[in-house]
Design an enzyme around this catalytic site. Structure first.
Site, PDB file in Angstrom:
ATOM      1  CE1 TYR A 213      -3.109  -2.966   0.326  1.00 41.59           C
ATOM      2  CE2 TYR A 213      -3.353  -2.519   2.663  1.00 41.59           C
ATOM      3  CZ  TYR A 213      -3.660  -3.267   1.559  1.00 41.59           C
ATOM      4  OH  TYR A 213      -4.530  -4.325   1.677  1.00 41.59           O
TER       5      TYR A 213
ATOM      6  N   GLY B 281     -18.688  -2.935   0.090  1.00 44.34           N
ATOM      7  CA  GLY B 281     -18.706  -2.982  -1.367  1.00 44.34           C
ATOM      8  C   GLY B 281     -17.930  -1.828  -1.977  1.00 44.34           C
ATOM      9  NE  ARG B 282     -13.243  -3.643  -4.561  1.00 47.05           N
ATOM     10  CZ  ARG B 282     -11.987  -3.898  -4.168  1.00 47.05           C
ATOM     11  NH1 ARG B 282     -11.251  -2.921  -3.716  1.00 47.05           N
ATOM     12  NH2 ARG B 282     -11.510  -5.135  -4.212  1.00 47.05           N
ATOM     13  N   GLY B 283     -17.532   0.999  -0.831  1.00 46.54           N
ATOM     14  CA  GLY B 283     -18.304   2.229  -0.659  1.00 46.54           C
ATOM     15  C   GLY B 283     -19.648   2.226  -1.351  1.00 46.54           C
TER      16      GLY B 283
ATOM     17  CG  HIS C 253      -1.327  -8.644  -0.056  1.00 53.83           C
ATOM     18  ND1 HIS C 253      -0.878  -7.353   0.063  1.00 53.83           N
ATOM     19  CD2 HIS C 253      -2.666  -8.536  -0.181  1.00 53.83           C
ATOM     20  CE1 HIS C 253      -1.906  -6.512   0.005  1.00 53.83           C
ATOM     21  NE2 HIS C 253      -2.988  -7.211  -0.153  1.00 53.83           N
TER      22      HIS C 253
END
Length: 317
Positions: free
Chosen positions: A58, A208-210, A126
């Site tokens: 990240y 849901g990713r926003g 990951h």
């Protein structure tokens, strides 16, 4: 906040955790400063949100540095989770798997330095590298437990078969994968595998990713550079096609006087006591909403209505 135990480990965390990825990577970072992000992490700890999740990729790398700054003086109050096994790659891929044991050995030391800690509570592979048998990658992770650099090890985005192969080498403490009302694939085999084998399941993107919050009406709500613009379900056509999911979540939220996002998180919590979702946010207000979802108990009728929703249209990547 009530707590849950991460599988068969000695790690106890708040029922809702915090994913830190979006603070520095993938989603638009806006005008917020690192100091503002640190305030969010501190507020999370104050609320009992004690599973703090990051990864070396990240940024790359600056997310771990940010989390390390935030945890200075508060390290003992959290369960610190990070990941290795992805490395930078040219756009648009952004990253590629690297599960070689020599990479894992170097990565853990680099993460410890960036985080400013002497051990990692939950160290996660990951992604599985198709060029490296998972047993070899997992063996390198197990070495870090023996060396005292990490306490427990977990997997991310694996199949039930891959989890079983790793588990035969060293106990799998957790599996982290995307799970929400618009990404339910892992309910078929992986979530049951974790339950049966004493591992935690850690859903990322439980909102849901926003999308499930109802706050994203169109692609125009996403800033340039936000990687969600590259995801099929955020096309105008598929956002409209999947609106029925948001409408259903909002209906149930209204029953409880809650926010749609809280219903989405509560649904993941209802999938088992071993499930600990890690919604990400950069805003204290949204953080407080997400944390409050731990107290939202959905009824049998609510869960039946949500489970009956159609499969979302379009691939997630």
């Amino acid at each position: 906040m009530h707590q849950r135990t991460l599988g068969n480990t000695d790690l106890t965390v708040g029922a809702v955790g915090l994913g830190c990825m979006g603070m520095t990577w993938a989603y638009s970072t806006g005008t917020q400063s690192p100091d503002e992000h640190i305030k969010v992490i501190h507020r999370a700890i104050d609320l009992g949100v004690t599973l703090i999740d990051t990864a070396d990729i990240y940024g790359p790398y600056d997310n771990e540095e940010l989390v390390g700054r935030a945890l200075a003086g508060r390290r003992d109050e959290v369960v610190l989770a990070t990941k290795a096994g992805l490395v930078p790659a040219p756009f648009p891929a952004a990253m590629r798997p690297d599960g070689r044991p020599e990479h894992i050995r170097a990565a853990v030391d680099a993460s410890l330095q960036r985080l400013g800690v002497d051990h990692i509570d939950l160290y996660q592979l990951h992604r599985v590298d198709s060029d490296v048998p998972i047993e070899e990658s997992w063996g390198a992770f197990a070495e870090q437990v023996a060396a005292g650099k990490v306490r427990h090890i977990g997997l991310s985005e694996v199949t039930a078969d891959e989890a079983a192969r790793a588990h035969a080498v060293h106990p799998v403490a957790s599996v982290q994968s995307e799970l929400s009302l618009w990404t339910r694939d892992y309910l078929d085999e992986v979530v049951p595998w974790t339950r049966a084998n004493g591992a935690a399941f850690i859903p990322f993107s439980p909102l849901g990713r926003g999308y499930l919050t109802g706050a994203l009406a169109s692609l125009d709500d996403l800033e340039e550079g936000d990687r969600r613009r590259l995801m099929p379900r955020f096309s105008a056509e598929l956002m409209a096609a999947n609106q029925k999911l948001v409408d259903a979540v909002r209906t149930i939220a209204d029953r409880h006087g809650a926010k749609p996002g809280q219903v989405a998180i509560a649904w993941t919590l209802a999938q088992g006591e071993h499930v600990v979702p890690i919604p990400g946010t950069k805003r204290i207000g949204y953080l407080e909403e997400n944390a409050a979802a731990a107290d939202l108990v959905l009824t049998a009728e609510d869960l039946a209505d949500l489970d009956a929703l159609p499969t979302p249209e379009g691939p997630r990547y």
